[in-house]
Design an enzyme around this catalytic site. Structure first.
Site, PDB file in Angstrom:
ATOM      1  CB  CYS A 135      -0.919  -0.011   1.230  1.00  0.00           C
ATOM      2  SG  CYS A 135      -1.869   1.502   1.393  1.00  0.00           S
ATOM      3  CB  CYS A 138      -0.698   2.435   4.110  1.00  0.00           C
ATOM      4  SG  CYS A 138      -2.166   1.831   3.318  1.00  0.00           S
ATOM      5  CG  ASP A 139       3.007   1.055   4.550  1.00  0.00           C
ATOM      6  OD1 ASP A 139       2.555   1.531   5.611  1.00  0.00           O
ATOM      7  OD2 ASP A 139       2.763  -0.095   4.166  1.00  0.00           O
TER       8      ASP A 139
END
Ligand code: NAP
Length: 335
Positions: A135, A138-139
C-alpha cells in the site's frame, strides 16, 4: 440465531458493495452491509483515482470512498463489521455466520473483492510492515528520501510507482518482462518521471533483514545473473512495494458457486447460478476491474435483487416479465 431477515445482505464495502447498498437502500430494501475490515476495499489503498467520472482533480481513494459510504448510510443501509466464515446460500433464506454474529436475508450480493497477491519470495512474509508493503498511500511516507522498489508492471504498479516518486530518492520498478503491461498513458507518465528507473526481466528471490529490510537478491531471468542490493548505510533500510495483481476473496463460496480462476461466474445481470445470489465487482469473472465497473455491477446487482424479491426479473430490452418459478415465492413469512 439472528432475529431479523433482511431483504438483501451485501458482503463487502468496496465500490461494488457500496453502490449496491446505495441502490438497494433507494429501492427501500432492508439492507445490511457486512465489511470485515475497512470500508472501501482496494481503493482505500489507492493514492489517486483520476478515471472515475466526476472524481476531483488529484482525488484520493479514501476521499472518494468516504463520500460513497456517506451516501450508502444516507439511503438507510445498515452496516456491521464482521468476517463471514460460513455461508449457506441454497435455501430461500440465505444464512451467513460471522465471527461476531449470524445473519439472514432473502438475497445476497457477494462483493468481497480481492486482496493483494504476494510476490512469493523468501523473507517476504516476515518483513511485511518492516520494509515490505502492498500500500503506497499507507506506507510511502516512511520512505521519504530513501530508495524504493516497486514490483510489477501493470497499471497498479506503475501508477503507484509514480505516486511513490513524491517520497523516494529514487523509485525503481522491477518487472519480470521487458515490457510493461500498464496502459500507454500510464507508461508515458512513468517514462517522463526523472525519479523513476526500471529493471527489466528481473524478479526478487530473497528479502533479508534483522527486524527491518536491509538486503535483497534480484535475479535476471534472461541472464540468470543474481544481484544483491544493500540498504544505503545512512538509511539502514529501503522500501519494497509489491503490486503483482490480486487474489479473489471467494474461497468461502467455492463449494456452492461456479468459480473460474477463483472468480465467481455470473451472467451480465450479476446472477450466479443460485437464485437470489448475486456477485458484483472484482470478485466476478470479467475483463475490466475498475472502480467504475465495480460501481456499475453493484447497481445492477441491487436492482436484480429487488426484482428477485418483488417476484419479477428485469430483461435487457427494458421489458418486465414474470420469472417462474421464483424461490422467494415459496418462502414462508419471516421477520
Ligand atoms: P495486473 O494487471 O494483473 O498486473 C500484475 C503485474 O504483476 C503484471 O505486470 C505481472 O507481470 C506482474 N506479476 C504477476 N505475478 C508476478 C510475480 N509473481 N512476480 C513478479 N511479477 C508478477 O494487476 P494490476 O496492475 O493490479 O491491475 C489489476 C486490474 O486493475 C487491471 O484490470 C488494471 O487495468 C486495473 N487497474 C486500473 C487502473 C487505472 O485504470 N487507473 C489502476 C490500477 C489497476 P506480467 O505483465 O509479466 O504478467
Amino acid at each position: 440465531m439472528q432475529d431479523k431477515i433482511y431483504d438483501v445482505i451485501i458482503i463487502g464495502a468496496g465500490p461494488a458493495g457500496l453502490s449496491a447498498a446505495i441502490y438497494a437502500g433507494r429501492a427501500r430494501l432492508s439492507t445490511l452491509l457486512i465489511e470485515k475490515e475497512k470500508d472501501g476495499g482496494q481503493i482505500v489503498i489507492t493514492a489517486e483515482i483520476d478515471n472515475y467520472p466526476g472524481s476531483l482533480l488529484g482525488e484520493s481513494g479514501p476521499s472518494l470512498v468516504g463520500r460513497m459510504v456517506e451516501q450508502a448510510e444516507r439511503f438507510g443501509a445498515e452496516k456491521v463489521y464482521d468476517t463471514v466464515v460460513e455461508a449457506d446460500l441454497l435455501g430461500d433464506i440465505k444464512r451467513l455466520k460471522g465471527k461476531k454474529g449470524e445473519y439472514a436475508a432473502r438475497s445476497i450480493i457477494i462483493a468481497s473483492g480481492a486482496h493483494p497477491r504476494p510476490i512469493g519470495c523468501i523473507g517476504e512474509k516476515e518483513l511485511i510492515g518492516k520494509g515490505v508493503s502492498y500500500c503506497a498511500t499507507c506506507d510511502g511516507a516512511f520512505f521519504e528520501d530513501m530508495d524504493i522498489y516497486v514490483i510489477g508492471g501493470g497499471d497498479t504498479a506503475v501508477e503507484e510507482a509514480i505516486y511513490l516518486a513524491k517520497y523516494g530518492r529514487k523509485v525503481t520498478v522491477i518487472h519480470r518482462r521487458d515490457q510493461l503491461r500498464a496502459i500507454k498513458s500510464i507508461q508515458d507518465r512513468a517514462f517522463q518521471n526523472p525519479k523513476l528507473d526500471f529493471m527489466w526481466d528481473c524478479v526478487i528471490t530473497q528479502l533479508e533483514g534483522d527486524g527491518i529490510l536491509e538486503k535483497m537478491t534480484i535475479k535476471n531471468l534472461k541472464s540468470g545473473k543474481e544481484t544483491v542490493i544493500h540498504a544505503n548505510e545512512e538509511d539502514g533500510t529501503f522500501g519494497v512495494f509489491c503490486f503483482v495483481g490480486y487474489i479473489p476473496e471467494s474461497s468461502l463460496f467455492a463449494k456452492q458457486l461456479d468459480l473460474r480462476n477463483g472468480y465467481i461466474i455470473t451472467d451480465d445481470n450479476m446472477h450466479t447460478e443460485i437464485p437470489g445470489v448475486f456477485a458484483a465487482g472484482d470478485i466476478r469473472e470479467k475483463s475490466l476491474r475498475q472502480v467504475i465497473t465495480a460501481a456499475s455491477d453493484g447497481a445492477i446487482a441491487a436492482m436484480e435483487a429487488n426484482a428477485y424479491i418483488e417476484g419479477y426479473c428485469l430483461v435487457n430490452a427494458g421489458q418486465t416479465i414474470l420469472q417462474q418459478p421464483l424461490a422467494v415465492m415459496h418462502t414462508s413469512p419471516v421477520g
